[in-house]
Write a protein that holds these residues in place. Structure first.
Motif, PDB file in Angstrom:
ATOM      1  N   SER A  82       0.967  -1.155  -0.169  1.00 58.08           N
ATOM      2  CA  SER A  82       0.038  -0.237   0.023  1.00 58.08           C
ATOM      3  C   SER A  82       0.962   1.178  -0.055  1.00 58.08           C
ATOM      4  O   SER A  82       2.124   1.225   0.283  1.00 58.08           O
ATOM      5  N   ALA A  83       0.495   2.533  -0.362  1.00 55.66           N
ATOM      6  CA  ALA A  83       1.080   3.467  -0.587  1.00 55.66           C
ATOM      7  C   ALA A  83       0.481   4.762   0.116  1.00 55.66           C
ATOM      8  O   ALA A  83      -0.920   4.974  -0.296  1.00 55.66           O
ATOM      9  N   GLU A  84       1.122   5.542   0.656  1.00 54.88           N
ATOM     10  CA  GLU A  84       0.582   7.075   0.835  1.00 54.88           C
ATOM     11  C   GLU A  84       1.452   8.173   0.143  1.00 54.88           C
ATOM     12  O   GLU A  84       2.619   7.921  -0.287  1.00 54.88           O
ATOM     13  N   THR A  85       0.797   9.373  -0.098  1.00 52.54           N
ATOM     14  CA  THR A  85       1.526  10.612  -0.178  1.00 52.54           C
ATOM     15  C   THR A  85       1.060  11.616   0.785  1.00 52.54           C
ATOM     16  O   THR A  85      -0.056  11.404   1.478  1.00 52.54           O
ATOM     17  N   CYS A  86       1.514  12.680   0.989  1.00 50.47           N
ATOM     18  CA  CYS A  86       1.150  13.616   1.865  1.00 50.47           C
ATOM     19  C   CYS A  86       0.806  15.300   0.960  1.00 50.47           C
ATOM     20  O   CYS A  86       1.200  15.490  -0.185  1.00 50.47           O
ATOM     21  N   PRO A  87       0.028  15.915   1.653  1.00 55.48           N
ATOM     22  CA  PRO A  87      -0.301  17.169   0.872  1.00 55.48           C
ATOM     23  C   PRO A  87       0.979  17.954   0.272  1.00 55.48           C
ATOM     24  O   PRO A  87       0.846  18.466  -0.724  1.00 55.48           O
ATOM     25  N   HIS A  88       2.149  17.921   1.116  1.00 50.19           N
ATOM     26  CA  HIS A  88       3.070  18.933   0.523  1.00 50.19           C
ATOM     27  C   HIS A  88       3.813  18.411  -0.890  1.00 50.19           C
ATOM     28  O   HIS A  88       4.144  19.144  -1.656  1.00 50.19           O
ATOM     29  N   TYR A  89       3.440  17.244  -1.109  1.00 47.99           N
ATOM     30  CA  TYR A  89       3.875  16.579  -2.677  1.00 47.99           C
ATOM     31  C   TYR A  89       2.822  17.030  -3.526  1.00 47.99           C
ATOM     32  O   TYR A  89       3.307  16.700  -4.884  1.00 47.99           O
ATOM     33  N   LEU A  90       1.645  17.397  -3.141  1.00 51.51           N
ATOM     34  CA  LEU A  90       0.396  17.661  -3.915  1.00 51.51           C
ATOM     35  C   LEU A  90       0.155  19.034  -4.252  1.00 51.51           C
ATOM     36  O   LEU A  90      -0.403  19.210  -5.397  1.00 51.51           O
ATOM     37  N   PHE A  91       0.603  19.979  -3.544  1.00 51.89           N
ATOM     38  CA  PHE A  91       0.259  21.190  -3.398  1.00 51.89           C
ATOM     39  C   PHE A  91       1.656  22.048  -3.557  1.00 51.89           C
ATOM     40  O   PHE A  91       1.523  23.268  -3.977  1.00 51.89           O
ATOM     41  N   LEU A  92       2.887  21.472  -3.663  1.00 60.25           N
ATOM     42  CA  LEU A  92       4.009  22.218  -4.029  1.00 60.25           C
ATOM     43  C   LEU A  92       4.803  21.593  -4.591  1.00 60.25           C
ATOM     44  O   LEU A  92       4.646  20.463  -4.832  1.00 60.25           O
ATOM     45  N   ASP A  93       5.738  22.095  -5.545  1.00 63.12           N
ATOM     46  CA  ASP A  93       6.577  21.436  -6.300  1.00 63.12           C
ATOM     47  C   ASP A  93       8.041  22.269  -6.266  1.00 63.12           C
ATOM     48  O   ASP A  93       8.068  23.429  -5.643  1.00 63.12           O
ATOM     49  N   ALA A  94       8.912  22.031  -6.956  1.00 63.14           N
ATOM     50  CA  ALA A  94      10.424  22.737  -6.993  1.00 63.14           C
ATOM     51  C   ALA A  94       9.997  24.030  -7.375  1.00 63.14           C
ATOM     52  O   ALA A  94      10.950  25.182  -6.884  1.00 63.14           O
ATOM     53  N   SER A  95       9.274  24.430  -8.072  1.00 67.67           N
ATOM     54  CA  SER A  95       8.984  26.067  -8.379  1.00 67.67           C
ATOM     55  C   SER A  95       8.744  26.645  -7.087  1.00 67.67           C
ATOM     56  O   SER A  95       9.091  28.186  -7.124  1.00 67.67           O
ATOM     57  N   ASP A  96       8.440  25.995  -6.137  1.00 67.04           N
ATOM     58  CA  ASP A  96       8.313  26.956  -4.782  1.00 67.04           C
ATOM     59  C   ASP A  96       9.524  27.082  -3.904  1.00 67.04           C
ATOM     60  O   ASP A  96       9.519  27.966  -3.058  1.00 67.04           O
TER      61      ASP A  96
END
Ligand code: DOR
Ligand code: ZN
Ligand code: ZN
Length: 464
Positions: free
Chosen positions: A261-275
């Motif tokens: 099973s796998a999880e991700t977190c809001p920071h990987y969904l709402f932020l990226d390297a451009s930030d």
């Protein structure tokens, strides 16, 4: 029939359904006692008018670091769980990289005692698996560990990654005991090598963080975890997936029916390297936040079921620890209070359905970690845990207004279009209209159902 509380006129969100169902909920003794189109007046019952609001099963955050015991200058069970309650969470599962690490039965029992005195929400506890504690597995389970956690890449707490041999041995034992293992999946050697190279580059560009711990480091560790799961039969869970390479590996493994099973977190969904230029070390976290292509791939992974759950990896530090120069700043982002408003706003933007969100943030963590049907749904007889949301309430994220001890948010100034209106835990409001109504010490340790007895052939022996 008599109830203690009736939620009237809310729109229930079935995590496995589509759309909503208008229904009343009757609650007695902290449990769901009735679910019907209309529940008539019952003497003495408190009535909550949920008209216009959506009711989700209580949100479960299966990955938090509440820093208690040992690092309570950053957070403790009271502040962390209060922030979680404000964020709509009814149960948070704490990770074992505390001081001391949760690596033996005595440490787990002590952490449960502390949390039991301080927590506003229900809580579960992960236990550490390291190279040195294979004999502890049974004791940890007896004390109620939710699951095991392996740090393949070292991070806050400097817990040494187990080598391949001890890891495989631990996994075989866990497989026999029927316990899932969560992985912080990064390869230490790759991290150390490329971090050394990056530190030699002057200027301290924060975008170097994702080169110092590159995507291949995560993919390498995910591949090892999957291979060892296949070989040992242990069920595994990949924490905080950040890279598109890992998604392909997990998707493939699921196709082969590997129990992953796998999880991700809001920071990987709402932020990226451009930030990075704007946010600097505020968004320093391990594994690092990567490119827009990774962010987009993670949303696709949510849509196709490769990602099973959203957890926050709430990892608080002090402002001073976050404000240091790039390589000295500590990694971690506080997330328990901002996750639901961000994800609900994403629902309003059409990125996922409210049903999918209820699945990702409640049903899936409950199922994967063995708490379903007591938690994670609307089963009659299940715990009356609900997160009641207003999909039309606008908000603005301000770090200074958050309730964690860690108030430097990378989401400072983000506008949200939906909010948590109220939170009910075992039949009691713990948060209502932005006011904490629960009390410290109300939270319970929640343990998964598993067989009480260890198979006789395993007692006191390692598994070869
Ligand atoms: O950035 C991180 N911080 N990653 C982790 O895996 C641990 C966490 C923490 O405990 O601060
Ligand atoms: Zn981690
Ligand atoms: Zn973590």
């Amino acid at each position: 029939m008599n109830y203690d509380l009736i939620l009237k006129g809310g729109k229930l969100i079935d995590p496995l359904g589509t759309g909503s169902v208008r229904a009343d909920l009757g609650i007695r003794d902290g449990k769901i006692a009735a679910l019907a189109d209309e529940i008539g007046g019952s003497q003495g019952a408190e009535i909550y008018d949920a008209g216009g609001l959506y009711i989700l099963p209580g949100l479960i955050d299966a990955h938090v670091h509440f820093r208690d015991p040992g690092l309570t200058y950053k957070e403790d069970f009271a502040s962390g769980s209060a922030a979680a309650a404000y964020g709509g969470i009814t149960l948070a599962a704490d990770m074992p990289n505390t001081l001391p690490p949760t690596a033996g039965a005595a440490e787990l029992r002590e952490k449960a005692r502390i949390a039991g005195e301080k927590s506003y929400t229900d809580f579960s506890l992960f236990a550490l698996l390291s190279a040195g504690n294979i004999e502890e597995q049974e004791g940890l389970l007896r004390e109620g560990a939710l699951g095991f956690k392996v740090f393949l890449g070292s991070s806050v707490g400097n817990i040494a990654a187990p080598g391949a041999g001890p890891l495989l041995e631990q996994m075989k034992r866990a497989a026999a005991l029927g316990v899932r293992i969560a992985f912080h999946a990064e390869d230490n050697e790759l991290n150390e090598h490329f971090t050394r190279l990056c530190r030699g580059i002057s200027g301290g560009d924060p975008a170097l963080l994702s080169k110092a711990r590159p995507a291949v480091s995560e993919a390498e560790a995910v591949a090892r975890a999957i291979r060892f799961a296949e070989y040992s039969g242990a069920a595994i869970h990949i924490c905080h997936v950040s890279a598109r390479e890992s998604l392909s590996l997990i998707r493939e493994a699921k196709r082969r029916a590997v129990p992953v099973s796998a999880e991700t977190c809001p920071h990987y969904l709402f932020l990226d390297a451009s930030d990075y230029p704007r946010l600097g070390t505020r968004m320093k976290v391990y594994p690092p936040i990567r490119e827009a292509e990774d962010r987009e791939a993670l949303w696709r992974g949510i849509a196709d079921g490769t990602i099973d759950m959203i957890a926050t990896d709430h990892a608080p530090h002090t402002a001073e620890e976050k404000d240091r120069p790039l390589w000295e700043a500590l990694s971690g982002i506080a997330g328990v209070e901002t996750s639901a408003p961000l994800m609900l706003s994403a629902v309003n933007r059409g990125l996922l359905s409210l049903n999918s969100y209820a699945r990702l943030a409640s049903l899936a963590p409950a199922r994967i970690w063995g708490l379903y049907p007591r938690k994670g749904g609307f089963a009659i007889g299940g715990d009356a845990d609900f997160t009641i949301v207003d999909m039309n309430r606008a908000g603005l994220i301000r770090g200074a207004e958050l309730h964690s001890q860690h108030r430097t948010s990378p989401y400072e100034g983000f506008e949200t279009s939906a909010a948590v209106a109220a939170v009910i835990l075992r039949g009691r409001f713990i948060m209502k209209n932005g006011v904490l109504t629960g009390s410290a010490g109300y939270g319970h340790l929640v343990c998964p159902e598993r067989p009480r007895d260890t198979p006789a052939n395993l007692r006191g022996r390692s598994v070869l």
